[in-house]
Design an enzyme around this catalytic site. Structure first.
Site, PDB file in Angstrom:
ATOM      1  N   TYR A 155      21.939   0.186   9.532  1.00 48.88           N
ATOM      2  CA  TYR A 155      22.590   1.341  10.466  1.00 48.88           C
ATOM      3  C   TYR A 155      23.166   0.924  11.732  1.00 48.88           C
ATOM      4  CZ  TYR A 155      19.767   4.507   7.576  1.00 48.88           C
ATOM      5  OH  TYR A 155      19.266   5.159   6.452  1.00 48.88           O
ATOM      6  N   ASP A 215      13.663   4.954   6.229  1.00 48.73           N
ATOM      7  CA  ASP A 215      14.319   6.310   6.245  1.00 48.73           C
ATOM      8  C   ASP A 215      13.980   6.784   4.937  1.00 48.73           C
ATOM      9  OD1 ASP A 215      15.803   8.552   6.549  1.00 48.73           O
ATOM     10  OD2 ASP A 215      17.604   7.223   6.783  1.00 48.73           O
ATOM     11  N   LYS A 248      12.858  -5.818   0.415  1.00 48.49           N
ATOM     12  CA  LYS A 248      13.369  -6.442  -0.949  1.00 48.49           C
ATOM     13  C   LYS A 248      13.718  -8.034  -0.604  1.00 48.49           C
ATOM     14  CE  LYS A 248      15.003  -4.441  -4.203  1.00 48.49           C
ATOM     15  NZ  LYS A 248      14.051  -4.424  -5.623  1.00 48.49           N
ATOM     16  N   ASP A 256      11.558  -0.789  -3.994  1.00 48.62           N
ATOM     17  CA  ASP A 256      11.467  -0.135  -4.986  1.00 48.62           C
ATOM     18  C   ASP A 256      10.123   0.289  -5.760  1.00 48.62           C
ATOM     19  OD1 ASP A 256      11.474  -2.633  -5.674  1.00 48.62           O
ATOM     20  OD2 ASP A 256      12.871  -2.640  -7.404  1.00 48.62           O
ATOM     21  N   ASP A 293      10.719  10.004   3.941  1.00 46.39           N
ATOM     22  CA  ASP A 293      10.875  11.265   3.274  1.00 46.39           C
ATOM     23  C   ASP A 293      10.323  11.513   1.976  1.00 46.39           C
ATOM     24  OD1 ASP A 293      12.444  12.072   5.536  1.00 46.39           O
ATOM     25  OD2 ASP A 293      14.492  11.838   4.318  1.00 46.39           O
TER      26      ASP A 293
END
Length: 370
Positions: free
Chosen positions: A143, A251, A194, A227, A255
């Protein structure tokens, strides 16, 4: 015990002002009943700031945020400002606050209240008693990485560029927060990245592991690919205690975890900076939910996430853990008694407006402290 610490309130857009009005009731109650007093001020951020100043965060507001002991933010954004240039969208005000206040550690609890177990999309046995803390790195990663942007290519195509980048110090400081939190909880940290396909993820895993061996081996550390973590959150979420992860994955995963609890309207968050030489830590607190422009101004919003964000401020910025506990326990009692706003309404419960929920909580605080 009296306190003259400062609190800057930034209601923002949409339902932010309505929810923040209920926080004001709790702040006043603390002053009157617990002698916990704040110097409260208010300013604009997001679309409201754009309408007034032409920018999502005025320089003067940024200065006030840097001086405050804590910032309480409502929500930003809405369709009114969707067509603005990316550089001045309402969300840029939020990102500027996080960046200039150096709020590198975002704490997002995913706590399933007993009374809301049936509201979750998962089976009750999977979420009953759920209590996860996600620690998300907040000022680095994709970001904020450079280079970034959209460019025109010679062949007529366009290319969008964002850079995922982390340094040793950025990783270690947020990992330290996760280890410290785990020490006060169940003593387990799952670090998520990852590392199998991203060099930044490999560095993340190596640095977290190194820090774990430097005085944090009392904490149980595990590693998981992002994942797989997403899948495990909806498969067996109670396997987690503290999840440590980067900005992008945090992020997304926070959620996902939020929806396990039944409603975004119930979840607070804290964004923390480093502790300075005087023991002061810059901090901003905000609900997880957005500005919900479809119900703004209708007194329908759920104010509990914003009120619980204030409770987190009491705990982490003002050292008033007893008062934070009192708010959290009063919220749990309200829910157990069937008090609901529209987003968490269930058969047999009593539907309350935003302002009615605020009033009900104040009455519950009275009862709990009698």
């Amino acid at each position: 015990m009296a306190s003259n610490k400062s609190l800057l309130i930034l209601p923002g857009d949409g339902i932010g002002a309505e929810a923040m009005g209920q926080v004001r009731k709790v702040v006043d109650w603390m002053d009157n009943r617990r002698s916990v007093t704040f110097d409260v001020s208010e300013d604009l951020v997001g679309g409201a700031a754009i309408d007034r100043h032409g920018v999502p965060l005025a320089d003067e507001t940024m200065d006030r945020a840097l001086e405050a002991d804590a910032v309480l933010l409502g929500a930003v954004g809405g369709p009114k400002w969707d067509n603005l240039d990316f550089s001045i969208k309402p969300e840029r005000g939020l990102l500027r606050l996080r960046k200039e206040m150096e709020l590198f550690a975002n704490l997002r609890p995913a706590l399933c209240f007993d009374a809301l177990v049936e509201a979750s999309s998962l089976k009750p046995e999977l979420v009953s008693g759920l209590d996860i803390m996600i620690v998300r790195e907040l000022t680095g990663g994709v970001y904020f990485g450079e280079p970034r942007g959209i460019e025109d290519l010679e062949n007529g195509e366009r290319r969008g560029i964002n850079t995922q980048v982390y340094t040793t110090s950025e990783i270690r400081r947020v990992a330290e927060v996760a280890f410290d939190l785990a020490r006060k909880r169940d003593g387990r940290v799952c670090s998520v990245e990852k590392a199998n396909v991203m060099e930044s993820g490999l560095l993340w895993r190596e640095e977290v592991s190194k820090l774990h061996g430097e005085g944090n081996d009392d904490i149980e550390l595990s590693h998981m690919y992002a994942d797989n973590c997403s899948m495990q959150l909806v498969r067996t979420p109670k396997q987690f205690d503290v999840i440590l992860t980067d900005n992008l994955f945090g992020d997304m995963l926070s959620d996902t975890a939020a929806m396990l609890t039944g409603s975004l309207g119930m979840l607070p968050s804290a964004s923390l900076g480093s502790v300075d030489a005087l023991g002061r830590r810059k901090a901003m607190y905000e609900p997880v939910h957005g500005s919900a422009p479809d119900i703004a101004g209708q007194d329908k919003a759920n104010p509990l996430a914003t009120i619980l964000s204030f409770a987190m401020a009491l705990r982490y910025s003002y050292d008033h853990g007893e008062e934070a506990d009192l708010i959290e326990q009063s919220v749990a009692t309200l829910l157990k008694e069937g008090k609901r706003t529209g987003d968490i309404m269930a058969e047999g419960c009593e539907l309350l407006s935003c302002s009615q929920m605020g009033d009900a909580l104040v009455r519950k605080l009275d009862e709990a402290s009698a």
